[in-house]
Design an enzyme around this catalytic site. Structure first.
Site, PDB file in Angstrom:
ATOM      1  N   ASP A 177      41.694 -16.138  63.152  1.00 66.75           N
ATOM      2  CA  ASP A 177      40.924 -15.903  64.368  1.00 66.75           C
ATOM      3  C   ASP A 177      40.425 -17.259  64.858  1.00 66.75           C
ATOM      4  OD1 ASP A 177      39.092 -14.836  66.242  1.00 66.75           O
ATOM      5  OD2 ASP A 177      38.721 -13.099  64.953  1.00 66.75           O
ATOM      6  N   ASP A 213      39.941 -15.836  70.282  1.00 64.80           N
ATOM      7  CA  ASP A 213      38.667 -15.244  70.681  1.00 64.80           C
ATOM      8  C   ASP A 213      38.324 -15.583  72.138  1.00 64.80           C
ATOM      9  OD1 ASP A 213      36.116 -13.989  69.663  1.00 64.80           O
ATOM     10  OD2 ASP A 213      35.310 -15.881  70.384  1.00 64.80           O
ATOM     11  N   GLU A 248      42.053 -12.404  73.157  1.00 65.53           N
ATOM     12  CA  GLU A 248      41.070 -11.335  73.317  1.00 65.53           C
ATOM     13  C   GLU A 248      40.503 -11.376  74.738  1.00 65.53           C
ATOM     14  OE1 GLU A 248      37.186 -11.986  72.173  1.00 65.53           O
ATOM     15  OE2 GLU A 248      36.661  -9.880  72.005  1.00 65.53           O
ATOM     16  N   HIS A 275      35.378  -5.169  64.624  1.00 67.97           N
ATOM     17  CA  HIS A 275      34.050  -5.621  64.181  1.00 67.97           C
ATOM     18  C   HIS A 275      33.033  -5.710  65.320  1.00 67.97           C
ATOM     19  CE1 HIS A 275      35.990  -9.009  65.946  1.00 67.97           C
ATOM     20  NE2 HIS A 275      34.850  -9.669  65.965  1.00 67.97           N
ATOM     21  N   ASP A 276      33.479  -5.526  66.566  1.00 69.29           N
ATOM     22  CA  ASP A 276      32.556  -5.584  67.711  1.00 69.29           C
ATOM     23  C   ASP A 276      32.200  -4.197  68.218  1.00 69.29           C
ATOM     24  OD1 ASP A 276      32.479  -8.348  67.818  1.00 69.29           O
ATOM     25  OD2 ASP A 276      34.195  -8.467  69.174  1.00 69.29           O
TER      26      ASP A 276
HETATM   27  C1  NOJ Z   1      34.365 -11.956  70.452  1.00 69.76           C
HETATM   28  C2  NOJ Z   1      34.227 -11.717  68.978  1.00 69.76           C
HETATM   29  O1  NOJ Z   1      35.053 -10.647  68.602  1.00 69.76           O
HETATM   30  C3  NOJ Z   1      32.773 -11.455  68.713  1.00 69.76           C
HETATM   31  O2  NOJ Z   1      32.534 -10.987  67.406  1.00 69.76           O
HETATM   32  C4  NOJ Z   1      32.008 -12.719  68.992  1.00 69.76           C
HETATM   33  O3  NOJ Z   1      30.628 -12.463  68.855  1.00 69.76           O
HETATM   34  C5  NOJ Z   1      32.286 -13.233  70.403  1.00 69.76           C
HETATM   35  N1  NOJ Z   1      33.665 -13.159  70.770  1.00 69.76           N
HETATM   36  C6  NOJ Z   1      31.845 -14.667  70.535  1.00 69.76           C
HETATM   37  O4  NOJ Z   1      32.681 -15.519  69.823  1.00 69.76           O
END
Ligand code: NOJ
Length: 591
Positions: free
Chosen positions: A126, A228, A282, A355-356
């Site tokens: 990542d 990311d 992403e 995870h988000d």
């Molecule tokens: C997306 C990531 O998946 C998340 O966990 C993170 O807090 C933000 N980008 C900032 O990097």
């Protein structure tokens, strides 16, 4: 049952229904390994702790490589493993070419990579491109003086120009993305936490330095990157007031920087194009994913988008408890439009959890009883494994882990929850803060970050220590890997079957056409996948009540049920042109 015996029995079950398949597909569909992959996401902090300190680590993952292989997945995606002060759990990187000491050493990493490759599993890392940690040496230099050689590695706004136009940060208690630094009397930009200053992609020297770090891991043999918030890297450095008649939100504005495609194309030329690697950027659902993934543009292979963002935030009566049928309708329309957008070029991704997000079972499914929890997890797995696109599956969902629903703000680790809570408490008071905590039980990111549940041992077998960095979900005595290995009805056993099915029927389930069936059905999501000489019908009831769906396609066929999450062999229940489904029933039918 031993894992190898189990896999064999899964395959035998599948071959019983198998018709002749062909791999002779239209060459324009360009077959590649990453299109066919089921990607298993591991949140390293929470997967397995080998040294008893309560934090997951690389050796913990090494100890579970046979388990990961037994799932049948093809690629592992690890959330960031680089040194970090962990303001945002690794998404604040202080060194792009080393391993976070909490997670182990470079030797551990090399062993992990070799162990995966020996088992035929690829590894992607990542990569955080939009920002670094404020503890990264580049930022430490940058803030020293206005003429430091690293000053332009970040975005600074001199205070003599006044307060900069507002930019939003979800991770700052003031919700502002500008932070004043008295050392040089200037503000720096941080779209995320104040410890995550945004890198200045306008600076070619920064970009070249960044690419070195990217090549470092690819030269070591990793198989690609998840990138990311990739679309945020380009900014209008004049920082004008934002025209919200043009953009829906800050996220929307942040995605449309003037040079985003120039930088990503340069990244491809300088890095990705030199390796056989997969790349998944992403982003948010409101951007045109084709612009990032059309192979002719040479940017990314895929774009990673959470469908949760397209679900209405409340019901028509104002209730925040959005029902599963309403969610399904949003999901259906999102994936259907994604499929047509990326039909001739680009390639879709299929995701229900990470995870988000809250746990997929709690958000998209129904965890109100153990029975519904199991069935709904299996139904969601059926969707993921039968949809066109690359499947991204979040670790722990294969055993049906659900939201932990912490009661107290002190239980939370996530900087988003903590920042919003602090902001709401100070601006709106205790009642509004309590309401926010209720909302976080449904949507908070820590719901998906609790330690992996391996067994009914203390701390769910995640650690030999007595504490864990985030509390374990109290349902671990019932929901855990060991228990599910021994239960033929379990989510885990179903996951293995569904994953094997996707691989067996790859020409149709990966590459075949997708078309909706009974497109306006209120609770059943049903679609047809059509390969060169085979058709597979999928019908999934997204509700806790029985439902029916149009069965015209079954009429002149000799259907064979390939997968069903009800294991009582009742087969297809068709009457008066309708297929009946029981609560959260999912059926995959070869026509
Ligand atoms: C997306 C990531 O998946 C998340 O966990 C993170 O807090 C933000 N980008 C900032 O990097």
């Amino acid at each position: 049952m031993k894992q190898s015996t189990l896999l064999l029995s899964v395959l035998l079950t599948l071959t019983a229904c198998q018709k002749e398949t062909t791999t002779d597909l239209d060459p324009s569909q360009q077959h590649t390994w990453w299109k066919e992959a089921v990607i298993y996401q591991i949140y390293p902090r929470s997967y397995a702790d080998s040294d008893g300190d309560g934090v997951g680590d690389l050796r913990g993952i090494i100890q579970h490589l046979d388990y990961i292989q037994s799932l049948g997945v093809d690629v592992v995606w690890l959330n960031p493993i680089f040194p970090s002060p962990n303001d945002d759990n690794g998404y604040d990187v202080s060194d792009y070419t080393a391993i976070m000491s909490d997670f182990g050493t470079m030797q551990d990493f090399d062993e992990l990579l070799a162990g995966m490759h020996q088992r035929g599993i690829r590894l992607i890392l990542d990569l955080v491109v939009n920002h670094s940690s404020d503890e990264h040496p580049w930022f430490q230099e940058s803030r020293k003086s206005r003429n430091n050689p690293y000053r332009d590695y970040y975005h600074w706004w001199p205070a003599e120009k006044g307060i900069p136009p507002h930019r939003h940060s979800d991770m700052d208690p003031d919700l502002s993305a500008w932070r004043y630094d008295s050392l040089t009397n200037a503000y720096y930009l941080h779209y995320f936490s104040r410890k995550q200053p945004d890198l200045n992609w306008e600076n070619p020297r920064m970009r070249q330095d960044f690419y070195k770090g990217m090549r470092f891991w690819l030269d070591k043999g990793i198989d690609g990157y998840r990138i990311d918030v990739a679309s945020y890297c380009s900014k209008d450095t004049l920082f004008p007031e934002i025209d919200f008649t043009r953009y829906k939100s800050f996220g929307d504005y942040y995605c449309h920087g003037p040079h985003v495609h120039d930088y990503l194309q340069e990244m491809y030329r300088e890095v990705f194009g030199k390796y056989d690697c997969m790349t998944v950027g992403e982003g948010n659902p409101w951007i045109n994913t084709l612009d990032f993934t059309d192979a002719r543009r040479k940017e990314f292979n895929m774009f990673y988008v959470n469908a949760n963002d397209v679900v209405p935030k409340q019901m028509p009566d104002g209730s925040p408890l959005v029902t599963s049928d309403v969610k399904m309708q949003a999901l259906r329309s999102f994936y259907t439009s994604q499929d047509s957008l990326l039909h001739d070029a680009g390639w879709p991704t299929v995701i229900l959890g990470n995870h988000d997000l809250p746990r997929m079972q709690s958000y998209w499914g129904d965890d109100s009883t153990p029975e519904l929890a199991r069935l709904s997890s299996q139904a969601l797995i059926t969707f993921l494994m039968t949809m066109r696109g690359t499947v991204f599956f979040y670790g722990g969902d294969e055993i049906g882990m659900n939201n932990v629903r912490f009661e107290h703000i002190e239980d939370y680790n996530d900087i988003v929850t903590r920042s919003y809570y602090a902001n709401i408490l100070s601006t709106k008071g205790a009642a509004a803060a309590a309401e926010y905590l209720e909302q976080q039980k449904r949507e908070g990111r820590d719901n998906a970050r609790t330690p992996m549940q391996w067994s009914s041992d203390p701390q769910a077998g995640f650690t030999t220590g007595s504490t864990t960095w985030l509390k374990v979900n109290p349902n671990y005595p019932q929901v855990n890997v060991a228990a599910e290995e021994a239960d033929s009805l379990s989510v885990l056993q179903y996951f293995r079957k569904a994953c094997a099915l996707r691989h067996t029927y790859k020409p149709t389930l990966v590459y075949g056409e997708y078309s909706l069936v009974d497109a306006h059905n209120p609770t059943v999501f049903s679609y047809l996948r059509t390969g060169n000489d085979e058709r597979i019908l999928v019908a999934i009831n997204f509700s806790a009540s029985p439902a029916v769906v149009d069965a015209t396609l079954l009429k002149d066929a000799s259907p064979c049920v390939l997968l069903d999450n009800y294991l009582d062999n009742q087969g297809l229940q068709v009457s008066e042109g309708k297929l009946s489904l029981r609560p959260w029933q999912a059926q995959v039918i070869l026509l």
